[in-house]
Every structure is written in structure tokens, then in C-alpha cells.
Design an enzyme around this catalytic site. Structure first.
Site, PDB file in Angstrom:
ATOM      1  N   THR A  93      -1.192  -3.547  -8.926  1.00 54.57           N
ATOM      2  CA  THR A  93      -0.001  -3.858  -9.727  1.00 54.57           C
ATOM      3  C   THR A  93       0.152  -5.372  -9.819  1.00 54.57           C
ATOM      4  O   THR A  93      -0.145  -6.082  -8.860  1.00 54.57           O
ATOM      5  CB  THR A  93       1.239  -3.240  -9.046  1.00 54.57           C
ATOM      6  N   GLY A  94       0.646  -5.845 -10.973  1.00 52.26           N
ATOM      7  CA  GLY A  94       0.944  -7.271 -11.106  1.00 52.26           C
ATOM      8  C   GLY A  94       0.264  -7.900 -12.306  1.00 52.26           C
ATOM      9  O   GLY A  94      -0.430  -7.224 -13.074  1.00 52.26           O
ATOM     10  N   GLY A  97      -4.256  -7.413  -6.862  1.00 54.74           N
ATOM     11  CA  GLY A  97      -3.917  -8.809  -6.615  1.00 54.74           C
ATOM     12  C   GLY A  97      -3.345  -9.000  -5.224  1.00 54.74           C
ATOM     13  O   GLY A  97      -3.304  -8.069  -4.414  1.00 54.74           O
ATOM     14  N   ASP A 110      -0.391 -11.858  -2.928  1.00 56.68           N
ATOM     15  CA  ASP A 110       0.494 -13.035  -2.941  1.00 56.68           C
ATOM     16  C   ASP A 110      -0.058 -14.149  -2.062  1.00 56.68           C
ATOM     17  O   ASP A 110       0.154 -15.321  -2.336  1.00 56.68           O
ATOM     18  CB  ASP A 110       1.891 -12.634  -2.453  1.00 56.68           C
ATOM     19  N   GLY A 165       5.407  -7.759  -6.134  1.00 55.49           N
ATOM     20  CA  GLY A 165       5.862  -6.879  -7.212  1.00 55.49           C
ATOM     21  C   GLY A 165       6.459  -5.578  -6.677  1.00 55.49           C
ATOM     22  O   GLY A 165       6.643  -4.622  -7.448  1.00 55.49           O
ATOM     23  N   GLU A 199       0.323   0.546  -2.990  1.00 58.72           N
ATOM     24  CA  GLU A 199      -0.917  -0.253  -3.017  1.00 58.72           C
ATOM     25  C   GLU A 199      -1.702  -0.083  -1.719  1.00 58.72           C
ATOM     26  O   GLU A 199      -2.931   0.010  -1.728  1.00 58.72           O
ATOM     27  CB  GLU A 199      -0.573  -1.733  -3.223  1.00 58.72           C
ATOM     28  N   LYS A 235       0.944  -8.763   0.408  1.00 55.00           N
ATOM     29  CA  LYS A 235       1.105  -8.113  -0.887  1.00 55.00           C
ATOM     30  C   LYS A 235       2.532  -7.574  -1.001  1.00 55.00           C
ATOM     31  O   LYS A 235       3.231  -7.458  -0.026  1.00 55.00           O
ATOM     32  CB  LYS A 235       0.097  -6.964  -1.037  1.00 55.00           C
ATOM     33  N   GLY A 236       2.915  -7.269  -2.241  1.00 55.33           N
ATOM     34  CA  GLY A 236       4.234  -6.665  -2.437  1.00 55.33           C
ATOM     35  C   GLY A 236       5.215  -7.554  -3.176  1.00 55.33           C
ATOM     36  O   GLY A 236       6.390  -7.198  -3.297  1.00 55.33           O
TER      37      GLY A 236
HETATM   38  C1  5RP Z   1       2.506  -6.208  -6.259  1.00 54.00           C
HETATM   39  C2  5RP Z   1       1.505  -7.073  -5.598  1.00 54.00           C
HETATM   40  C3  5RP Z   1       0.750  -8.002  -6.465  1.00 54.00           C
HETATM   41  O1  5RP Z   1      -0.611  -7.712  -6.347  1.00 54.00           O
HETATM   42  C4  5RP Z   1       1.025  -9.415  -6.001  1.00 54.00           C
HETATM   43  O2  5RP Z   1       2.431  -9.652  -6.019  1.00 54.00           O
HETATM   44  C5  5RP Z   1       0.325 -10.431  -6.905  1.00 54.00           C
HETATM   45  O3  5RP Z   1       0.908 -10.391  -8.171  1.00 54.00           O
HETATM   46  P1  5RP Z   1       0.346 -11.214  -9.386  1.00 54.00           P
HETATM   47  O4  5RP Z   1      -1.014 -10.704  -9.708  1.00 54.00           O
HETATM   48  O5  5RP Z   1       1.361 -10.960 -10.489  1.00 54.00           O
HETATM   49  O6  5RP Z   1       0.312 -12.672  -9.003  1.00 54.00           O
HETATM   50  O7  5RP Z   1       1.283  -7.039  -4.402  1.00 54.00           O
HETATM   51  O8  5RP Z   1       3.237  -5.457  -5.334  1.00 54.00           O
END
Ligand code: 5RP
Length: 221
Positions: free
Chosen positions: A35-36, A88, A90, A103, A109, A100-101
Site C-alpha cells: 500500500t502507498g 514500500g 517509511d 498509510g 501488510e 511500515k504503516g
Molecule cells: C502503508 C505503508 C507504506 O508502504 C509506507 O507508508 C510507504 O508509503 P509511500 O510508498 O507512500 O512512501 O507502510 O501502510
């Protein structure tokens, strides 16, 4: 900065990392989709390849975006195992601990990553950190929320974020992260914590990072 927002450069790095990871997928595979905003690029790259693959999505947003692009998305309950999951992050530490998280999708995930024979992380260069720091996303059970928050201490409920698709409350650990393994064990052992956003290195097969000098792949397998 809101999750998913970013500079043009970060966005093009996300696109490059996602395109490189899409090449790791082969016809006939079962594929976990994270997700993201980085995964949004992955979906486009995967759809362009036109492979015959079966996908599982980690969020309703990913599910509808993948379907719109023509990818075949099936319920996770149909699969005991997946060939690959791509997502993805963070934060990515040098030893491959992840946060992660951002989003709010880390619970699903983590389940999808755990079911995958290979878990590939796709990031732009801003996600590579020297050490993991707060915030660390948490999903908490609504039942007994006040007492869970009191037990945890250094936690903030995320403002304006709806419950997870599984009904959990999205919060962030904002205390110290001296040792990610110790914090992960403590959070996992706390009643009321559905899941935390610390992903251990042994879950990670490869990290694909795109930066100013191109794409770098670190394999852990
Ligand atoms: C969602 C996540 C995403 O993978 C993480 O926040 C990275 O997001 P992005 O690809 O928008 O930078 O863990 O829960």
C-alpha cells in the site's frame, strides 16, 4: 508531510524502484501488493507487463487501483502462501529493520509479507535511515482502548485517520526506539496491540532503493 506526498525527485525514485521490482515478478506467480504511493507505481509497472498473475491486496485502496489497471485481485483467504510480496516502507535501517504503516495498512501488510516466500521492499532514497526512530505505527483494538493506551504510555492516536478495514484504531508509538527488536517484542506482548509497524530483517528478502545514482538492490537471501 502527509503519507504519499513528496517531492518530484522522491516520486521519480519511487517509480524507478517500483519498476525494478516489477521485473522480479514472473508469469504464473501469486503476488502480494502493498500500500502507498510507491506501490501505486508498482501497480502501473506490473499492469504494463501484462503477465498472467494472481494478486492479493493489503488495502481496499490498493485493491481498487489494481483492479482498475486490469490486475487480477483475489481474496487473501484463498492462499496459504504467496510467491512474492512487494511493498514500500517509511524507514529502512542498514540492518534491514523496517518501519511500515505510514498509510495505516501495516497489519495487513505484515500478514501478506509473512505469507510470501520473498518480501521485496521498494523505497526512494529518503527512506534509508541510519537508525530506526519514532513514530512507529500501531493498530490497537477498540475494546479497552483507554487501558491499552495507558499501558503503552508513549502513544498518540492519529488525528483524522479512520479505523483500519479490520476496525482497529491507528496510533503511533512516539517513545524511544533504542533497540527495534526489544521494542517489537514489547509491543507484540502488550494486550490490545493488534500489530506494530516494526518489520524484522528476517522477513525481508531484498530492498530496492532508487536514488540520484540509480537503483540499488540489497539481497538478504
Ligand atoms: C502503508 C505503508 C507504506 O508502504 C509506507 O507508508 C510507504 O508509503 P509511500 O510508498 O507512500 O512512501 O507502510 O501502510
Amino acid at each position: 508531510m502527509a503519507p504519499g506526498a513528496g517531492t518530484d525527485r522522491a516520486d521519480s525514485e519511487k517509480r524507478e524502484a517500483a519498476a525494478a521490482a516489477a521485473e522480479m515478478v514472473e508469469a504464473g506467480m501469486t503476488v502480494g501488493l502493498g500500500t502507498g504511493s510507491t506501490v501505486a507505481h508498482l501497480l502501473v509497472s506490473l499492469a504494463r507487463r501484462g503477465l498472467d498473475i494472481r494478486c492479493v491486496a493489503t488495502s481496499p485502496g490498493t485493491e481498487s487501483a489494481a483492479r482498475e489497471l486490469g490486475l487480477q485481485v483475489e481474496p487473501f483467504g484463498r492462499f496459504e502462501e504467496l510467491d512474492i510480496a512487494i511493498d514500500g516502507a517509511d524507514q529502512v535501517a542498514p540492518d534491514c529493520w523496517l518501519v511500515k504503516g505510514g498509510g495505516a495498512a501495516h497489519t495487513r501488510e505484515k500478514l501478506v509479507a509473512a505469507a510470501a516466500r520473498r518480501f521485496v521492499v521498494i523505497v526512494d532514497s529518503s527512506k534509508e535511515v541510519r537508525r530506526i526512530t519514532a513514530p512507529v505505527p500501531l493498530e490497537l483494538l477498540t475494546f479497552g482502548l483507554a487501558s491499552t493506551l495507558a499501558r503503552l504510555g508513549s502513544v498518540r492516536v492519529r488525528d483524522g485517520v479512520p479505523p483500519s478495514p479490520d476496525g482497529g484504531v491507528i496510533t503511533d508509538w512516539v517513545g524511544d526506539v533504542d533497540d527495534p527488536g526489544h521494542l517489537a517484542a514489547t509491543l507484540s506482548a502488550t494486550p490490545g496491540v493488534v500489530e506494530h509497524g516494526l518489520f524484522p530483517p528476517d522477513m525481508v528478502s531484498a530492498v530496492v532503493t532508487a536514488g540520484p545514482h540509480g537503483v540499488n538492490v540489497r539481497y538478504r537471501e
